[in-house]
Design a protein around this motif. Structure first.
Motif, PDB file in Angstrom:
ATOM      1  N   ARG A   6       0.903  -1.159   0.102  1.00 19.26           N
ATOM      2  CA  ARG A   6      -0.098   0.009  -0.007  1.00 19.26           C
ATOM      3  C   ARG A   6       0.983   1.399   0.037  1.00 19.26           C
ATOM      4  NH1 ARG A   6      -4.478  -1.155   4.734  1.00 19.26           N
ATOM      5  NH2 ARG A   6      -5.497  -2.629   3.748  1.00 19.26           N
ATOM      6  N   ARG A   7       1.965   1.115   0.808  1.00 15.75           N
ATOM      7  CA  ARG A   7       2.657   2.382   0.902  1.00 15.75           C
ATOM      8  C   ARG A   7       3.185   2.761  -0.635  1.00 15.75           C
ATOM      9  NH1 ARG A   7       7.443   0.747   4.789  1.00 15.75           N
ATOM     10  NH2 ARG A   7       5.753   0.237   6.241  1.00 15.75           N
ATOM     11  N   ARG A   8       3.523   1.795  -1.185  1.00 17.60           N
ATOM     12  CA  ARG A   8       4.279   2.022  -2.514  1.00 17.60           C
ATOM     13  C   ARG A   8       3.259   2.491  -3.643  1.00 17.60           C
ATOM     14  NH1 ARG A   8       8.456  -2.759  -3.837  1.00 17.60           N
ATOM     15  NH2 ARG A   8       9.452  -2.429  -1.966  1.00 17.60           N
ATOM     16  N   TRP A   9       2.030   2.076  -3.337  1.00 17.15           N
ATOM     17  CA  TRP A   9       0.807   2.534  -4.167  1.00 17.15           C
ATOM     18  C   TRP A   9       0.643   4.122  -3.721  1.00 17.15           C
ATOM     19  CZ3 TRP A   9      -0.658   1.395  -8.523  1.00 17.15           C
ATOM     20  CH2 TRP A   9      -0.828  -0.054  -8.670  1.00 17.15           C
ATOM     21  N   VAL A  10       0.973   4.373  -2.487  1.00 14.90           N
ATOM     22  CA  VAL A  10       0.560   5.824  -1.968  1.00 14.90           C
ATOM     23  C   VAL A  10       1.650   6.761  -2.717  1.00 14.90           C
ATOM     24  CG1 VAL A  10       0.822   7.424  -0.105  1.00 14.90           C
ATOM     25  CG2 VAL A  10      -0.474   5.218   0.063  1.00 14.90           C
ATOM     26  N   ILE A  11       2.803   6.125  -2.564  1.00 13.80           N
ATOM     27  CA  ILE A  11       3.992   7.024  -3.089  1.00 13.80           C
ATOM     28  C   ILE A  11       3.892   7.267  -4.760  1.00 13.80           C
ATOM     29  CG2 ILE A  11       6.593   7.206  -3.523  1.00 13.80           C
ATOM     30  CD1 ILE A  11       6.843   5.713  -1.047  1.00 13.80           C
TER      31      ILE A  11
ATOM     32  N   LEU B 238       7.052   9.781   7.807  1.00 11.61           N
ATOM     33  CA  LEU B 238       7.089  10.824   7.031  1.00 11.61           C
ATOM     34  C   LEU B 238       5.940  11.066   6.065  1.00 11.61           C
ATOM     35  CD1 LEU B 238      10.875  10.731   5.662  1.00 11.61           C
ATOM     36  CD2 LEU B 238      10.093  11.568   7.763  1.00 11.61           C
ATOM     37  N   LEU B 239       5.352   9.993   5.768  1.00 16.76           N
ATOM     38  CA  LEU B 239       4.053  10.169   4.735  1.00 16.76           C
ATOM     39  C   LEU B 239       2.898  10.677   5.518  1.00 16.76           C
ATOM     40  CD1 LEU B 239       4.030   7.007   2.969  1.00 16.76           C
ATOM     41  CD2 LEU B 239       4.464   9.280   1.909  1.00 16.76           C
ATOM     42  N   ARG B 302      -3.716   8.400   5.477  1.00 14.25           N
ATOM     43  CA  ARG B 302      -3.213   7.998   6.854  1.00 14.25           C
ATOM     44  C   ARG B 302      -3.495   6.807   7.601  1.00 14.25           C
ATOM     45  NH1 ARG B 302      -3.264  13.096  10.149  1.00 14.25           N
ATOM     46  NH2 ARG B 302      -5.296  13.401   9.304  1.00 14.25           N
ATOM     47  N   ALA B 303      -4.895   6.609   7.504  1.00 16.59           N
ATOM     48  CA  ALA B 303      -5.399   5.445   8.125  1.00 16.59           C
ATOM     49  C   ALA B 303      -4.923   4.058   7.310  1.00 16.59           C
ATOM     50  CB  ALA B 303      -6.704   5.363   8.117  1.00 16.59           C
ATOM     51  N   LEU B 304      -4.740   4.195   5.893  1.00 14.50           N
ATOM     52  CA  LEU B 304      -4.285   3.090   4.975  1.00 14.50           C
ATOM     53  C   LEU B 304      -2.830   2.946   5.422  1.00 14.50           C
ATOM     54  CD1 LEU B 304      -5.382   3.743   1.678  1.00 14.50           C
ATOM     55  CD2 LEU B 304      -5.891   1.928   2.943  1.00 14.50           C
ATOM     56  N   ILE B 305      -1.823   4.160   5.689  1.00 15.97           N
ATOM     57  CA  ILE B 305      -0.556   3.654   5.986  1.00 15.97           C
ATOM     58  C   ILE B 305      -0.410   3.135   7.296  1.00 15.97           C
ATOM     59  CG2 ILE B 305       1.685   5.078   6.216  1.00 15.97           C
ATOM     60  CD1 ILE B 305       0.460   7.235   4.223  1.00 15.97           C
ATOM     61  N   ARG B 306      -1.091   3.677   8.426  1.00 12.10           N
ATOM     62  CA  ARG B 306      -1.014   3.084   9.472  1.00 12.10           C
ATOM     63  C   ARG B 306      -1.311   1.594   9.889  1.00 12.10           C
ATOM     64  NH1 ARG B 306      -3.056   7.768  12.495  1.00 12.10           N
ATOM     65  NH2 ARG B 306      -5.041   7.198  11.580  1.00 12.10           N
ATOM     66  N   ASN B 307      -2.145   1.311   9.080  1.00  9.93           N
ATOM     67  CA  ASN B 307      -2.684  -0.157   9.250  1.00  9.93           C
ATOM     68  C   ASN B 307      -1.739  -1.116   8.274  1.00  9.93           C
ATOM     69  OD1 ASN B 307      -4.751   0.731  10.934  1.00  9.93           O
ATOM     70  ND2 ASN B 307      -6.259   0.722   9.266  1.00  9.93           N
ATOM     71  N   ASN B 308      -0.631  -0.461   7.683  1.00 10.45           N
ATOM     72  CA  ASN B 308      -0.044  -1.401   6.520  1.00 10.45           C
ATOM     73  C   ASN B 308       1.428  -1.022   7.003  1.00 10.45           C
ATOM     74  OD1 ASN B 308       0.936  -1.368   3.272  1.00 10.45           O
ATOM     75  ND2 ASN B 308       0.521  -3.374   4.474  1.00 10.45           N
TER      76      ASN B 308
END
Lengths: 291, 309
Positions: A6-11, B238-239, B302-308
């Protein structure tokens, strides 16, 4: 098919969005290559950063106070608007923060022994909670300067208008954060108080609020720094803060004076930044020793 | 009776042992003093706050907030929607799109360039011997002070960048660069580099050092450590900051147009100058809707990042 986290998708999404907006705004490096006139102006402006004015750059009417004194005066006005606004905002934030938290009516903290109390927790409290949340969002979502524009149009120029313009969005933000902090406070003490027969208000003011207070104070200090910057900008709308003199000197092409005011603003913000940082660390120490 | 007494004694003792800080106490006194002085000296209570002229002005203003075609007649959905549609088609949608694009372009620029300053400002990395205990006397004084200078200059610059408000940056850059999207985007980006740089440097300094120290011990260069360990470890935080700052960028972008670049703020200023308060109010509400939308998107991501993690 490569599986991306997911993180990469976000970036990737961020980068695509960034490219899209550059195209939509027609931002190309050529736009930065300013003409000879612009370059001269830019050069002149930025070279003055090294020697800000200690005296006015042109003749001033007799009796005008020296520029250094005047910049300090403007800084003082900047501070006045910011402190007035933040004290209003804290009052708003405390009031709305209370009604926007779930702690004073949530199921686990209130005993439902009487019909009245049952009605309050089932209907009245959620209604108050919900409408406060909507109000907070409206207050937050209109920028300080737009509140200033609205209040200027409604009342004409008045110092109270400027303070209120900063206080409304700031108060909304404080209310939101206060409510979240109070709801996230550990509820062990509160539950013990409930079992001992305390009323929801007692629980709120004795079991929850004091424990959230250091965090609340730290966040308020941070908002104070934001209020200080906004207060400076309000000068652009005619109030006697630093922005007023920055705009006036810049329009008269007195770049050295602009830098004097900019440095004073920088000094003011840096001072408050340092002081509130030290205060926050002190209070953090406090919560750690009590915990 | 006896137990009561001992309980009281215990409470008293706890009370005496409570943490006290002289700095906090003086600060609170100073704060109260400044607040009192501000209220007293700020000219907030001039007598003309509610005089007749101001009240008349207020009444007229409130009447003019009603859409013009609806003024002085019964409310009619068809007319209201027609009025709304016309303003949106004329400039509303375009202004919203531009404002959104400004905020996105600015935060992406700030995010990318703040990474460089983050690394330079992190005291654990910008030093003669990052993450490892410094062997005594191995490094020259000169090298040590050079690194100290790098950190100091970077931090001072970051403070300066964030001390100057976006609005002032935009005002100055517009005059220097001429009217285009660049000054607005750069103003937002500069201020946010200052904030993101500081916040991210703190994140980097607070990372657990075990992995970083062992990389360094194996002979990795600073850039290699940054790419292989610091970035992956710090990225979620950072995100978080990135999206949190994007929310403020959207907020600021709604007003920066007031300085002359055609976006939401420009049309608000324009409507104000023409005294068309109904349109001004509509555009302000549009801005509020944009901000709420931005907050919502940011909260979801932010919720997506937190959970992953």
């Amino acid at each position: 098919m490569i599986r991306l986290s997911r993180r990469r998708w976000v970036i990737i999404t961020i980068l695509i969005a960034g490219l899209w907006s550059c195209v939509a705004l027609d931002l190309n490096p050529a736009g930065l290559a300013i003409g000879a006139g612009g370059l001269g102006l830019a050069g002149e402006f930025f070279t003055h950063a090294l020697h800000p004015a200690l005296q006015y750059e042109s003749a001033v009417p007799a009796g005008t106070i020296p520029i250094l004194l005047r910049s300090l005066q403007a800084a003082w006005w900047t501070l006045i608007f910011a402190t007035t606004a933040i004290s209003l905002a804290v009052a708003i934030g405390m009031l709305l923060g209370f009604t926007a938290s779930t702690a004073w009516w949530s199921e686990d903290l209130t005993a439902r022994d009487t019909t009245w109390r049952r009605i309050i927790t089932a209907y009245l409290a959620p209604a108050i909670y919900g409408s406060t949340r909507i109000l907070i969002n409206l207050m937050r979502s209109i920028h300080e300067l737009l509140w200033a524009v609205l209040l200027l149009a409604a009342f004409g120029i008045h110092h109270m208008g400027a303070a209120i313009a900063i206080a409304i969005p700031c108060g909304g933000t404080l209310a939101k954060i206060f409510a979240e902090m109070i709801d996230e406070t550990p509820r062990d003490a509160a539950l013990a108080m409930r079992d001992a027969g305390a009323t929801p208000l007692q629980i709120y003011f004795i079991g929850l609020l004091p424990r959230a207070l250091p965090d609340i104070a730290a966040y308020t200090l941070y908002r104070f720094e934001c209020a200080l910057r906004t207060s400076a900008v309000l000068g652009f709308f005619g109030f006697p803060t630093l922005g007023f003199y920055i705009a006036a000197s810049f329009e008269n092409l007195h770049y050295a004076e602009v830098w004097t005011y900019l440095y004073v603003l920088f000094g003011l913000v840096a001072l408050v930044d340092w002081w509130s940082g030290k205060l926050r660390r002190n209070m953090l120490l406090w919560t750690q020793t009590t915990a | 009776m006896d137990t009561d007494n001992s309980v009281n004694l215990a409470i008293e003792q706890l009370h005496r042992q409570r943490p006290r800080s002289r700095f906090v106490r003086y600060s609170v006194c100073l704060m109260l003093l400044v607040i009192a002085l501000s209220w007293l000296l700020g000219d907030f209570f001039t007598t003309d706050l509610f005089n007749g002229r101001r009240l008349q002005n207020l009444q007229r203003f409130l009447q003019e907030l009603i859409p013009y075609p609806l003024q002085g007649r019964a409310f009619d959905w068809a007319i209201a929607l027609d009025w709304l549609d016309k303003i949106l088609a004329d400039r509303g949608w375009q202004a919203l799109g531009t404002t959104l694009a400004i905020s996105v372009a600015a935060i992406v620029m700030a995010g990318c360039s703040s990474l460089v300053f983050t690394l330079l400002a992190a005291r654990t990395l910008s030093t003669t011997e990052p993450f490892l205990p410094a062997p005594l006397g191995k490094h020259s004084r000169f090298k040590q002070s050079a690194w100290w200078l790098v950190v100091a200059i970077t931090r001072l610059m970051l403070i300066f960048l964030r001390a100057i408000p976006e609005y002032v940056w935009a005002f100055l850059l517009l005059a220097v660069l001429g009217i285009s999207a660049w000054p607005i985007v750069l103003a937002l980006a500069l201020h946010n580099i200052g904030i993101l740089g500081k916040l991210s440097a703190e994140v980097v300094e607070n990372l657990p050092t075990a992995a970083l120290a062992s990389l360094r011990g194996l002979g990795a260069s600073r850039l290699q450590i940054a790419g292989a360990a610091i970035m992956p470890m710090a990225l979620p935080r950072l995100l978080m900051f990135f999206f949190y700052r994007w929310e403020t960028c959207v907020r600021e972008a709604t007003v920066l147009g007031m300085l002359g670049f055609v976006s939401l703020g420009f049309w608000i200023q324009d409507a104000r100058a023409r005294n068309v308060y109904d349109e001004m109010f509509l555009l302000i509400i549009l801005g509020a809707a944009l901000i709420m939308g931005g907050d919502l998107v940011s909260a979801i991501v932010r919720a997506l990042i937190r959970n992953n993690r």
